[in-house]
Design an enzyme around this catalytic site. Structure first.
Site, PDB file in Angstrom:
ATOM      1  CG  ASP A  67      12.365  10.698  38.241  1.00  0.00           C
ATOM      2  OD1 ASP A  67      13.432  11.326  38.315  1.00  0.00           O
ATOM      3  OD2 ASP A  67      11.373  10.997  38.918  1.00  0.00           O
ATOM      4  CG  ASN A 136       0.628  13.263  43.271  1.00  0.00           C
ATOM      5  OD1 ASN A 136       1.794  13.104  43.615  1.00  0.00           O
ATOM      6  ND2 ASN A 136       0.210  13.046  42.027  1.00  0.00           N
ATOM      7  CG  HIS A 138       4.908  12.197  42.485  1.00  0.00           C
ATOM      8  ND1 HIS A 138       4.167  13.156  41.840  1.00  0.00           N
ATOM      9  CD2 HIS A 138       6.165  12.658  42.464  1.00  0.00           C
ATOM     10  CE1 HIS A 138       4.963  14.144  41.458  1.00  0.00           C
ATOM     11  NE2 HIS A 138       6.188  13.870  41.819  1.00  0.00           N
ATOM     12  CD  GLU A 143       2.167  11.103  39.070  1.00  0.00           C
ATOM     13  OE1 GLU A 143       1.916  11.421  40.238  1.00  0.00           O
ATOM     14  OE2 GLU A 143       2.469  11.936  38.192  1.00  0.00           O
TER      15      GLU A 143
HETATM   16  C1  GLP Z   1       9.133  15.644  40.301  1.00  0.00           C
HETATM   17  C2  GLP Z   1      10.177  14.527  40.412  1.00  0.00           C
HETATM   18  C3  GLP Z   1      10.235  13.962  41.806  1.00  0.00           C
HETATM   19  C4  GLP Z   1      10.284  15.102  42.818  1.00  0.00           C
HETATM   20  C5  GLP Z   1       9.005  15.891  42.745  1.00  0.00           C
HETATM   21  C6  GLP Z   1       8.935  17.018  43.758  1.00  0.00           C
HETATM   22  O1  GLP Z   1       7.911  15.212  39.831  1.00  0.00           O
HETATM   23  N1  GLP Z   1      10.000  13.458  39.497  1.00  0.00           N
HETATM   24  O2  GLP Z   1      11.355  13.103  41.945  1.00  0.00           O
HETATM   25  O3  GLP Z   1      10.472  14.604  44.107  1.00  0.00           O
HETATM   26  O4  GLP Z   1       8.894  16.426  41.435  1.00  0.00           O
HETATM   27  O5  GLP Z   1       9.574  18.148  43.272  1.00  0.00           O
HETATM   28  P1  GLP Z   1       9.934  19.424  44.098  1.00  0.00           P
HETATM   29  O6  GLP Z   1      11.148  19.047  44.902  1.00  0.00           O
HETATM   30  O7  GLP Z   1      10.261  20.462  43.071  1.00  0.00           O
HETATM   31  O8  GLP Z   1       8.769  19.768  44.946  1.00  0.00           O
END
Ligand code: GLP
Length: 241
Positions: A67, A136, A138, A143
């Site tokens: 992304d 959540n 995702h 989402e």
């Molecule tokens: C972001 C990214 C995701 C990632 C998520 C969790 O929103 N788009 O790909 O997995 O955050 O992030 P973290 O690893 O900092 O908890």
């Protein structure tokens, strides 16, 4: 599904890097699906360390990232391209022609999503897709309540994701409201999925995703339907499994 419960973040990172490096060694021209967020940073550190020791060669590796924020260019220090360059691409011998991240600066969402989807297809699909997990549920930026068959698309980020990601920006107002993300349909086509999770605040969502019903309300729950998922987590994140 294979689950590796590791002692802590450092051991989780080592195990995930072991799995990714096995893929690179077995298939030097493999396609790695990569992720951002705080969870994979330790994994990338290990890959860089092993590259520096001479144990890994990225010269033929191709990558596709999940992304990118819409509206941020590659030189913006909050863009996911910048993140990848900082933590991995700029530190190993990967050919930058072989790295792919959605172009956040393309204003035409339909055009950019079609281009990206076509790119993944041209590369012959993803050999192993690294995934983090949002609070959540995702994955990428898919989402809750995204249809499971969506391909790469433009999303409006939820309040909770904006809130979670604001720590990286000077203020909440600066967090982009939209992003381009591979869809769940794109992610599910990867030959293997490697999900990494760390910390006690992820325990509830890990349980929901892997032990609860398969529902678009928890996007990661779709992974229960994938034939080859590897979950690597630390004890805190996996404590409710
Ligand atoms: C972001 C990214 C995701 C990632 C998520 C969790 O929103 N788009 O790909 O997995 O955050 O992030 P973290 O690893 O900092 O908890």
């Amino acid at each position: 599904m294979r689950i590796y419960k590791m002692k802590d973040y450092s051991e989780m990172s080592r195990k995930a890097a072991n799995i990714l490096s096995a893929q690179v060694i077995l298939k030097p021209d493999c396609v790695l699906g990569l992720a951002t967020g705080s969870t994979p940073i330790g994994t990338y550190e290990k890959l860089v360390e092993w590259y520096e020791k001479g144990d890994l060669d990225f010269s033929e590796v191709k990558t596709v990232n999940l992304d990118e924020y819409k509206g941020l260019d590659a030189s913006n220090d909050q863009s996911y391209y910048y993140f990848m360059h900082k933590h991995l691409f700029g530190k190993v011998n990967i050919d930058l022609k072989n790295v792919n991240v959605p172009n956040g600066m393309e204003p035409d969402a339909e055009k950019e999503c079609a281009r990206y989807e076509e790119k993944v297809c041209q590369l012959g699909g993803v050999d192993i897709q690294l995934l983090g997990l949002g609070h959540n549920g995702h994955i990428g930026f898919n989402e809750p309540n995204t249809e499971f068959d969506r391909r790469t698309h433009c999303v409006d980020l939820t309040k909770s994701t904006i809130e979670a990601n604001k720590r990286f920006f000077a203020s909440e107002e600066e967090v982009p409201r939209q992003a381009y993300t591979m869809g769940i349909g794109t992610i599910m086509q990867a030959k293997k999925i490697l999900m990494i999770v760390s910390g006690k605040d992820k325990a509830e969502i890990v349980k929901k995703a892997f032990c609860g019903p398969i529902t678009p309300e928890v996007p990661a729950s779709v992974l229960q339907l994938h034939p080859e998922v590897i979950l690597v987590g630390d004890e805190e994140a996996l404590r409710l499994l």
